[in-house]
Design an enzyme around this catalytic site. Structure first.
Site, PDB file in Angstrom:
ATOM      1  N   GLN A  97    -108.566 -21.777  15.607  1.00  0.00           N
ATOM      2  CA  GLN A  97    -107.179 -21.555  15.174  1.00  0.00           C
ATOM      3  C   GLN A  97    -107.106 -20.863  13.812  1.00  0.00           C
ATOM      4  O   GLN A  97    -106.085 -20.267  13.479  1.00  0.00           O
ATOM      5  CB  GLN A  97    -106.419 -22.894  15.095  1.00  0.00           C
TER       6      GLN A  97
ATOM      7  N   CYS B 210    -101.244 -35.204  30.621  1.00  0.00           N
ATOM      8  CA  CYS B 210    -100.988 -36.028  31.793  1.00  0.00           C
ATOM      9  C   CYS B 210    -102.302 -36.668  32.221  1.00  0.00           C
ATOM     10  O   CYS B 210    -103.292 -35.988  32.451  1.00  0.00           O
ATOM     11  CB  CYS B 210    -100.453 -35.155  32.914  1.00  0.00           C
TER      12      CYS B 210
HETATM   13  C1  LIG Z   1    -109.096 -25.593  17.924  1.00  0.00           C
HETATM   14  C2  LIG Z   1    -109.514 -25.068  19.258  1.00  0.00           C
HETATM   15  N1  LIG Z   1    -110.800 -25.143  19.624  1.00  0.00           N
HETATM   16  C3  LIG Z   1    -111.238 -24.680  20.801  1.00  0.00           C
HETATM   17  C4  LIG Z   1    -110.369 -24.116  21.705  1.00  0.00           C
HETATM   18  C5  LIG Z   1    -110.902 -23.635  23.026  1.00  0.00           C
HETATM   19  O1  LIG Z   1    -111.023 -22.243  23.072  1.00  0.00           O
HETATM   20  P1  LIG Z   1    -111.025 -21.481  24.491  1.00  0.00           P
HETATM   21  O2  LIG Z   1    -109.632 -21.551  25.005  1.00  0.00           O
HETATM   22  O3  LIG Z   1    -111.445 -20.079  24.141  1.00  0.00           O
HETATM   23  O4  LIG Z   1    -112.017 -22.161  25.349  1.00  0.00           O
HETATM   24  C6  LIG Z   1    -109.008 -24.025  21.380  1.00  0.00           C
HETATM   25  C7  LIG Z   1    -108.045 -23.456  22.354  1.00  0.00           C
HETATM   26  O5  LIG Z   1    -106.907 -23.815  22.379  1.00  0.00           O
HETATM   27  C8  LIG Z   1    -108.577 -24.511  20.116  1.00  0.00           C
HETATM   28  O6  LIG Z   1    -107.294 -24.443  19.755  1.00  0.00           O
END
Ligand SMILES: Cc1ncc(COP(=O)(O)O)c(C=O)c1O
Length: 404
Positions: free
Chosen positions: A185, A331
Protein backbone atom coordinates in the site's frame (compact mmCIF):
# COMPACT_ATOMS: atom_id res chain seq x y z
CA UNK A 1 -26.28 6.29 -13.21
CA UNK A 2 -23.08 8.03 -12.30
CA UNK A 3 -20.31 5.70 -11.11
CA UNK A 4 -17.68 6.81 -8.62
CA UNK A 5 -14.82 4.47 -7.79
CA UNK A 6 -13.45 5.09 -4.28
CA UNK A 7 -11.69 1.79 -3.75
CA UNK A 8 -8.16 2.44 -4.98
CA UNK A 9 -6.64 0.52 -2.08
CA UNK A 10 -8.35 -2.60 -3.43
CA UNK A 11 -7.06 -2.02 -6.94
CA UNK A 12 -6.45 0.75 -9.46
CA UNK A 13 -7.35 0.97 -13.15
CA UNK A 14 -4.50 0.49 -15.63
CA UNK A 15 -3.03 3.82 -16.70
CA UNK A 16 -3.26 4.37 -20.49
CA UNK A 17 0.54 4.83 -20.67
CA UNK A 18 1.07 1.54 -18.83
CA UNK A 19 -1.26 -0.24 -21.25
CA UNK A 20 0.52 1.29 -24.21
CA UNK A 21 3.87 0.10 -22.84
CA UNK A 22 2.75 -3.48 -22.27
CA UNK A 23 0.66 -4.09 -25.41
CA UNK A 24 3.54 -4.96 -27.81
CA UNK A 25 4.58 -7.70 -25.39
CA UNK A 26 1.18 -9.34 -25.78
CA UNK A 27 1.42 -9.31 -29.56
CA UNK A 28 4.53 -9.00 -31.72
CA UNK A 29 7.19 -9.14 -28.98
CA UNK A 30 5.95 -12.35 -27.46
CA UNK A 31 9.16 -14.26 -26.83
CA UNK A 32 10.01 -16.29 -23.75
CA UNK A 33 12.63 -14.34 -21.80
CA UNK A 34 14.59 -17.59 -21.28
CA UNK A 35 14.89 -18.33 -25.02
CA UNK A 36 18.27 -17.87 -26.66
CA UNK A 37 16.99 -16.53 -29.98
CA UNK A 38 16.15 -12.95 -30.88
CA UNK A 39 12.53 -13.21 -29.75
CA UNK A 40 13.72 -14.31 -26.33
CA UNK A 41 16.39 -11.65 -26.13
CA UNK A 42 13.88 -8.87 -26.82
CA UNK A 43 11.72 -10.16 -24.01
CA UNK A 44 14.76 -10.47 -21.71
CA UNK A 45 15.79 -6.87 -22.41
CA UNK A 46 12.28 -5.68 -21.57
CA UNK A 47 12.24 -7.62 -18.30
CA UNK A 48 15.66 -6.24 -17.37
CA UNK A 49 14.51 -2.68 -18.03
CA UNK A 50 11.39 -3.19 -15.90
CA UNK A 51 13.52 -4.66 -13.13
CA UNK A 52 15.59 -1.47 -13.09
CA UNK A 53 12.44 0.69 -13.05
CA UNK A 54 10.91 -1.23 -10.12
CA UNK A 55 14.23 -1.23 -8.26
CA UNK A 56 14.48 2.56 -8.72
CA UNK A 57 11.09 3.06 -7.05
CA UNK A 58 12.50 1.66 -3.79
CA UNK A 59 16.20 2.53 -4.04
CA UNK A 60 17.25 -1.10 -4.63
CA UNK A 61 19.67 -2.73 -7.06
CA UNK A 62 18.02 -4.42 -10.04
CA UNK A 63 19.28 -7.86 -9.05
CA UNK A 64 17.60 -7.52 -5.66
CA UNK A 65 14.15 -7.59 -7.33
CA UNK A 66 12.36 -10.93 -7.78
CA UNK A 67 9.16 -10.78 -9.82
CA UNK A 68 6.22 -12.77 -8.43
CA UNK A 69 2.56 -13.18 -9.28
CA UNK A 70 1.67 -10.40 -6.83
CA UNK A 71 1.91 -9.16 -3.26
CA UNK A 72 0.42 -12.32 -1.80
CA UNK A 73 3.05 -14.54 -3.37
CA UNK A 74 5.83 -12.13 -2.43
CA UNK A 75 4.69 -12.16 1.21
CA UNK A 76 4.57 -15.96 1.16
CA UNK A 77 8.02 -16.16 -0.39
CA UNK A 78 9.50 -13.70 2.10
CA UNK A 79 8.07 -15.24 5.26
CA UNK A 80 8.16 -18.93 4.43
CA UNK A 81 11.43 -18.46 2.57
CA UNK A 82 13.18 -16.87 5.56
CA UNK A 83 11.65 -19.19 8.14
CA UNK A 84 12.65 -22.28 6.18
CA UNK A 85 16.16 -20.98 5.55
CA UNK A 86 16.62 -19.93 9.19
CA UNK A 87 14.99 -22.92 10.87
CA UNK A 88 18.14 -23.98 12.64
CA UNK A 89 18.59 -20.51 14.20
CA UNK A 90 15.28 -20.02 15.96
CA UNK A 91 11.53 -20.40 15.98
CA UNK A 92 10.11 -17.01 16.91
CA UNK A 93 8.44 -14.39 14.69
CA UNK A 94 7.38 -10.86 15.61
CA UNK A 95 4.62 -9.25 13.59
CA UNK A 96 1.85 -6.69 14.04
CA UNK A 97 -1.79 -7.26 14.91
CA UNK A 98 -2.94 -5.57 11.69
CA UNK A 99 -1.11 -7.33 8.86
CA UNK A 100 -2.76 -8.10 5.52
CA UNK A 101 -4.25 -11.63 5.39
CA UNK A 102 -1.41 -12.73 3.08
CA UNK A 103 1.04 -12.12 5.93
CA UNK A 104 -1.30 -13.03 8.77
CA UNK A 105 -2.30 -16.30 7.10
CA UNK A 106 1.25 -17.50 6.42
CA UNK A 107 2.28 -16.72 9.97
CA UNK A 108 -0.75 -18.52 11.41
CA UNK A 109 0.13 -21.53 9.32
CA UNK A 110 3.73 -21.48 10.58
CA UNK A 111 2.33 -21.28 14.11
CA UNK A 112 0.54 -24.60 13.57
CA UNK A 113 3.94 -26.04 12.67
CA UNK A 114 5.56 -25.03 15.97
CA UNK A 115 6.68 -21.45 15.31
CA UNK A 116 6.02 -19.00 18.15
CA UNK A 117 4.57 -15.64 17.30
CA UNK A 118 4.38 -12.28 19.08
CA UNK A 119 1.82 -9.89 17.62
CA UNK A 120 2.55 -6.28 18.47
CA UNK A 121 -0.47 -4.24 19.54
CA UNK A 122 -1.31 -1.08 17.61
CA UNK A 123 -3.34 0.81 20.25
CA UNK A 124 -6.11 3.18 19.21
CA UNK A 125 -3.81 4.99 16.79
CA UNK A 126 -3.29 1.86 14.66
CA UNK A 127 0.50 2.12 14.94
CA UNK A 128 3.01 -0.29 16.52
CA UNK A 129 5.51 0.98 19.11
CA UNK A 130 9.19 0.22 18.77
CA UNK A 131 9.43 -0.21 22.58
CA UNK A 132 7.00 -3.11 22.32
CA UNK A 133 9.18 -4.62 19.63
CA UNK A 134 12.24 -4.21 21.85
CA UNK A 135 10.42 -6.02 24.63
CA UNK A 136 9.22 -8.78 22.30
CA UNK A 137 12.55 -9.67 20.73
CA UNK A 138 14.19 -12.92 21.84
CA UNK A 139 17.50 -14.51 21.04
CA UNK A 140 15.63 -17.04 18.88
CA UNK A 141 13.65 -14.41 16.93
CA UNK A 142 14.48 -14.87 13.26
CA UNK A 143 11.89 -12.69 11.56
CA UNK A 144 10.19 -9.35 12.10
CA UNK A 145 7.36 -8.70 9.63
CA UNK A 146 5.61 -5.36 10.00
CA UNK A 147 3.77 -3.69 7.13
CA UNK A 148 4.75 -0.21 5.99
CA UNK A 149 1.21 1.16 5.65
CA UNK A 150 -2.02 -0.56 6.55
CA UNK A 151 -4.47 -1.42 3.81
CA UNK A 152 -7.65 -0.74 5.80
CA UNK A 153 -6.87 2.38 7.81
CA UNK A 154 -3.76 3.66 6.02
CA UNK A 155 -1.67 4.15 9.16
CA UNK A 156 2.06 4.39 8.49
CA UNK A 157 4.25 2.20 10.68
CA UNK A 158 7.67 3.25 12.07
CA UNK A 159 9.60 1.10 9.59
CA UNK A 160 12.77 3.20 9.63
CA UNK A 161 12.97 2.97 13.44
CA UNK A 162 12.38 -0.78 13.27
CA UNK A 163 15.18 -1.03 10.70
CA UNK A 164 17.48 0.94 13.04
CA UNK A 165 16.56 -1.39 15.89
CA UNK A 166 17.36 -4.43 13.74
CA UNK A 167 20.79 -2.94 12.98
CA UNK A 168 21.39 -2.44 16.72
CA UNK A 169 20.41 -6.06 17.38
CA UNK A 170 22.86 -7.26 14.75
CA UNK A 171 25.60 -5.19 16.33
CA UNK A 172 24.77 -6.96 19.60
CA UNK A 173 25.51 -10.20 17.74
CA UNK A 174 21.91 -11.16 16.98
CA UNK A 175 22.97 -12.19 13.50
CA UNK A 176 20.12 -14.44 12.47
CA UNK A 177 17.41 -11.81 12.44
CA UNK A 178 15.68 -10.59 9.28
CA UNK A 179 13.24 -7.77 8.74
CA UNK A 180 10.44 -7.94 6.19
CA UNK A 181 7.96 -5.18 5.39
CA UNK A 182 4.87 -5.39 3.21
CA UNK A 183 4.95 -2.12 1.26
CA UNK A 184 2.10 -2.98 -1.12
CA UNK A 185 0.00 0.00 0.00
CA UNK A 186 2.91 2.33 0.61
CA UNK A 187 5.02 2.05 -2.55
CA UNK A 188 4.17 4.68 -5.10
CA UNK A 189 2.30 6.63 -2.42
CA UNK A 190 5.13 7.27 0.04
CA UNK A 191 8.83 7.63 -0.68
CA UNK A 192 10.31 4.16 -0.11
CA UNK A 193 14.05 3.68 0.11
CA UNK A 194 15.28 0.29 1.24
CA UNK A 195 18.63 1.74 2.33
CA UNK A 196 16.99 4.22 4.70
CA UNK A 197 14.42 1.71 5.89
CA UNK A 198 17.01 -0.95 6.61
CA UNK A 199 14.71 -3.84 5.68
CA UNK A 200 15.98 -7.13 4.24
CA UNK A 201 12.81 -7.97 2.34
CA UNK A 202 10.07 -5.73 0.97
CA UNK A 203 6.86 -6.67 -0.83
CA UNK A 204 5.37 -4.80 -3.81
CA UNK A 205 2.30 -5.24 -5.97
CA UNK A 206 1.66 -3.63 -9.35
CA UNK A 207 -2.10 -3.29 -9.28
CA UNK A 208 -2.04 -0.62 -6.57
CA UNK A 209 -0.04 1.67 -8.87
CA UNK A 210 -2.16 1.70 -12.04
CA UNK A 211 -0.58 -1.46 -13.48
CA UNK A 212 -2.16 -4.92 -13.93
CA UNK A 213 -3.19 -7.48 -11.36
CA UNK A 214 -1.18 -10.69 -11.16
CA UNK A 215 2.28 -9.17 -10.94
CA UNK A 216 4.33 -8.11 -7.93
CA UNK A 217 7.84 -8.29 -6.61
CA UNK A 218 9.90 -9.12 -3.59
CA UNK A 219 12.99 -7.09 -2.79
CA UNK A 220 15.58 -9.47 -1.34
CA UNK A 221 18.64 -7.64 -0.07
CA UNK A 222 21.92 -8.87 -1.52
CA UNK A 223 23.30 -11.67 0.65
CA UNK A 224 19.94 -12.62 2.20
CA UNK A 225 19.05 -16.26 1.55
CA UNK A 226 15.43 -17.20 1.05
CA UNK A 227 14.31 -20.77 0.36
CA UNK A 228 12.43 -20.75 -2.97
CA UNK A 229 8.80 -21.76 -2.71
CA UNK A 230 8.56 -23.15 -6.23
CA UNK A 231 10.87 -25.47 -8.05
CA UNK A 232 11.08 -26.50 -11.68
CA UNK A 233 12.81 -23.58 -13.36
CA UNK A 234 15.88 -21.38 -13.11
CA UNK A 235 14.08 -18.06 -13.55
CA UNK A 236 14.68 -15.07 -11.31
CA UNK A 237 18.13 -16.38 -10.46
CA UNK A 238 16.74 -19.55 -8.92
CA UNK A 239 14.55 -17.61 -6.50
CA UNK A 240 11.18 -17.98 -8.26
CA UNK A 241 10.63 -20.69 -10.84
CA UNK A 242 8.19 -20.09 -13.70
CA UNK A 243 8.19 -18.37 -17.10
CA UNK A 244 8.21 -14.61 -16.58
CA UNK A 245 4.97 -12.79 -17.38
CA UNK A 246 6.76 -10.37 -19.68
CA UNK A 247 3.90 -8.00 -20.56
CA UNK A 248 2.88 -7.72 -16.90
CA UNK A 249 6.46 -7.14 -15.83
CA UNK A 250 6.87 -4.41 -18.45
CA UNK A 251 3.64 -2.81 -17.24
CA UNK A 252 4.85 -2.94 -13.64
CA UNK A 253 8.05 -1.19 -14.70
CA UNK A 254 6.17 1.60 -16.48
CA UNK A 255 3.74 1.90 -13.55
CA UNK A 256 6.66 2.17 -11.10
CA UNK A 257 8.40 4.84 -13.15
CA UNK A 258 5.21 6.89 -13.47
CA UNK A 259 4.42 6.51 -9.77
CA UNK A 260 7.88 7.74 -8.87
CA UNK A 261 7.75 10.72 -11.20
CA UNK A 262 4.19 11.72 -10.35
CA UNK A 263 4.09 10.84 -6.66
CA UNK A 264 4.01 14.40 -5.35
CA UNK A 265 1.31 15.57 -7.76
CA UNK A 266 -0.82 12.49 -7.18
CA UNK A 267 -0.49 12.84 -3.42
CA UNK A 268 -1.36 16.50 -3.43
CA UNK A 269 -4.45 15.71 -5.46
CA UNK A 270 -5.75 12.77 -3.40
CA UNK A 271 -4.91 14.53 -0.15
CA UNK A 272 -7.10 17.47 -1.17
CA UNK A 273 -9.93 15.11 -2.16
CA UNK A 274 -9.65 13.18 1.09
CA UNK A 275 -9.66 16.37 3.18
CA UNK A 276 -12.69 17.71 1.36
CA UNK A 277 -14.45 14.38 1.82
CA UNK A 278 -13.70 14.12 5.55
CA UNK A 279 -14.63 17.71 6.18
CA UNK A 280 -17.98 17.28 4.44
CA UNK A 281 -18.74 13.95 6.11
CA UNK A 282 -17.86 15.32 9.55
CA UNK A 283 -20.11 18.32 9.12
CA UNK A 284 -23.07 16.42 7.64
CA UNK A 285 -23.20 12.99 9.31
CA UNK A 286 -23.44 12.60 13.10
CA UNK A 287 -22.24 9.61 15.14
CA UNK A 288 -19.17 8.67 13.18
CA UNK A 289 -15.69 7.67 14.32
CA UNK A 290 -12.53 8.01 12.23
CA UNK A 291 -10.28 4.97 12.40
CA UNK A 292 -6.49 5.25 12.51
CA UNK A 293 -4.28 8.14 13.61
CA UNK A 294 -5.19 10.93 11.23
CA UNK A 295 -1.77 12.61 11.23
CA UNK A 296 0.14 9.52 10.16
CA UNK A 297 -1.86 8.00 7.33
CA UNK A 298 -1.62 7.42 3.62
CA UNK A 299 -2.91 10.56 1.92
CA UNK A 300 -5.60 8.87 -0.19
CA UNK A 301 -7.46 6.84 2.40
CA UNK A 302 -10.18 7.45 4.95
CA UNK A 303 -11.69 4.81 7.21
CA UNK A 304 -14.86 5.72 9.09
CA UNK A 305 -17.19 3.77 11.38
CA UNK A 306 -20.85 4.74 11.24
CA UNK A 307 -22.61 3.97 14.48
CA UNK A 308 -25.80 1.90 14.53
CA UNK A 309 -25.38 0.42 11.04
CA UNK A 310 -23.59 -2.47 9.39
CA UNK A 311 -20.80 -1.48 7.01
CA UNK A 312 -21.90 -4.19 4.62
CA UNK A 313 -25.41 -2.71 4.30
CA UNK A 314 -23.93 0.71 3.74
CA UNK A 315 -21.56 -0.64 1.09
CA UNK A 316 -24.45 -2.24 -0.81
CA UNK A 317 -26.52 0.92 -0.55
CA UNK A 318 -23.66 3.00 -1.90
CA UNK A 319 -23.06 0.49 -4.66
CA UNK A 320 -26.70 0.76 -5.73
CA UNK A 321 -26.02 4.46 -6.12
CA UNK A 322 -22.85 3.92 -8.14
CA UNK A 323 -20.31 4.54 -5.36
CA UNK A 324 -17.73 1.78 -4.85
CA UNK A 325 -16.10 1.45 -1.41
CA UNK A 326 -15.11 -1.46 0.82
CA UNK A 327 -15.38 -2.83 4.34
CA UNK A 328 -12.83 -4.82 6.28
CA UNK A 329 -15.46 -7.35 7.30
CA UNK A 330 -15.10 -10.82 5.91
CA UNK A 331 -17.73 -13.44 5.37
CA UNK A 332 -16.86 -16.54 7.34
CA UNK A 333 -19.19 -19.55 7.69
CA UNK A 334 -22.16 -17.49 6.59
CA UNK A 335 -21.69 -14.74 9.19
CA UNK A 336 -20.00 -11.40 8.82
CA UNK A 337 -16.87 -11.19 10.91
CA UNK A 338 -15.99 -7.65 11.99
CA UNK A 339 -12.68 -6.33 10.67
CA UNK A 340 -9.78 -7.60 12.80
CA UNK A 341 -7.91 -4.38 12.01
CA UNK A 342 -10.63 -2.17 13.47
CA UNK A 343 -10.96 -4.55 16.43
CA UNK A 344 -7.20 -4.22 17.00
CA UNK A 345 -7.74 -0.47 17.54
CA UNK A 346 -9.81 -1.41 20.59
CA UNK A 347 -13.10 -0.49 18.91
CA UNK A 348 -16.21 -2.39 19.99
CA UNK A 349 -17.88 -4.87 17.68
CA UNK A 350 -20.53 -2.41 16.54
CA UNK A 351 -17.93 0.10 15.36
CA UNK A 352 -15.86 -2.65 13.76
CA UNK A 353 -18.91 -3.83 11.85
CA UNK A 354 -19.85 -0.31 10.79
CA UNK A 355 -16.53 0.64 9.24
CA UNK A 356 -16.04 1.65 5.62
CA UNK A 357 -12.85 2.37 3.69
CA UNK A 358 -12.88 5.16 1.12
CA UNK A 359 -9.73 5.32 -1.01
CA UNK A 360 -9.23 8.01 -3.61
CA UNK A 361 -7.24 7.85 -6.83
CA UNK A 362 -5.45 10.16 -9.20
CA UNK A 363 -8.40 10.33 -11.59
CA UNK A 364 -11.09 11.14 -9.00
CA UNK A 365 -12.52 14.64 -9.06
CA UNK A 366 -14.04 17.08 -6.59
CA UNK A 367 -17.41 16.27 -8.15
CA UNK A 368 -16.84 12.61 -7.32
CA UNK A 369 -16.33 13.57 -3.70
CA UNK A 370 -19.48 15.70 -3.59
CA UNK A 371 -21.52 12.96 -5.25
CA UNK A 372 -20.19 10.34 -2.81
CA UNK A 373 -20.85 12.52 0.24
CA UNK A 374 -24.44 13.11 -0.86
CA UNK A 375 -25.00 9.41 -1.53
CA UNK A 376 -23.42 8.51 1.79
CA UNK A 377 -25.55 10.99 3.74
CA UNK A 378 -28.72 9.58 2.21
CA UNK A 379 -27.66 5.97 2.74
CA UNK A 380 -26.77 6.50 6.40
CA UNK A 381 -30.06 8.28 7.04
CA UNK A 382 -32.11 5.52 5.39
CA UNK A 383 -30.28 2.69 7.15
CA UNK A 384 -30.48 4.35 10.53
CA UNK A 385 -34.20 5.04 10.02
CA UNK A 386 -34.72 1.34 9.29
CA UNK A 387 -32.95 0.22 12.43
CA UNK A 388 -35.17 0.31 15.54
CA UNK A 389 -32.08 0.00 17.72
CA UNK A 390 -30.56 3.03 16.02
CA UNK A 391 -33.75 5.02 16.58
CA UNK A 392 -33.80 4.19 20.25
CA UNK A 393 -30.15 4.98 20.74
CA UNK A 394 -30.15 8.12 18.61
CA UNK A 395 -33.02 9.48 20.73
CA UNK A 396 -31.05 8.60 23.82
CA UNK A 397 -27.93 10.30 22.45
CA UNK A 398 -29.93 13.44 21.61
CA UNK A 399 -31.52 13.53 25.05
CA UNK A 400 -28.22 13.08 26.83
CA UNK A 401 -26.54 16.02 25.08
CA UNK A 402 -26.68 18.85 27.62
CA UNK A 403 -28.28 22.03 26.27
CA UNK A 404 -25.96 24.99 26.03
C1 LIG B 1 -1.02 -4.58 2.35
C2 LIG B 1 -1.25 -5.59 1.28
N1 LIG B 1 -0.44 -6.65 1.18
C3 LIG B 1 -0.59 -7.58 0.23
C4 LIG B 1 -1.61 -7.50 -0.68
C5 LIG B 1 -1.76 -8.59 -1.71
O1 LIG B 1 -1.31 -8.19 -2.97
P1 LIG B 1 -1.86 -8.93 -4.29
O2 LIG B 1 -3.27 -8.49 -4.46
O3 LIG B 1 -0.96 -8.42 -5.39
O4 LIG B 1 -1.71 -10.38 -4.08
C6 LIG B 1 -2.51 -6.43 -0.61
C7 LIG B 1 -3.65 -6.34 -1.56
O5 LIG B 1 -4.67 -5.81 -1.25
C8 LIG B 1 -2.31 -5.44 0.39
O6 LIG B 1 -3.13 -4.39 0.50
Amino acid sequence: MRRVYLDHSATTPIDARVLEGMLPYLTETFGNASSVHMFGQEARAAVDKARRQVAALIGARANEIVFTSGGTEANNLAIRGICEAARSHGKHIVTSAIEHPSVRGVIEELETRGWEVTRLPVYDAGIVRVDDLRAAIRSDTVLISVMMANNEIGTIQPIEQIGAFVREERERDHRHLWFHTDAVQAAGRLPVDVQTLGCDLLTLSAHKIYAPKGIGALFIRRGVRVTPQQTGGHQERERRAGTESVANIVAFGVGAELAQGEMNDRNEHVHALRDRFEHEVESKIPNIVFNGYRDQRLPHLSNISFRFIEGEGLLIHLDMNGVAVSTGSACSSGTLEPSPVIRALGRDEELARGSIRFSFGKDNTHDDVDYAVAALGRAVEILRALSPLAQERLTFVKESVPSA
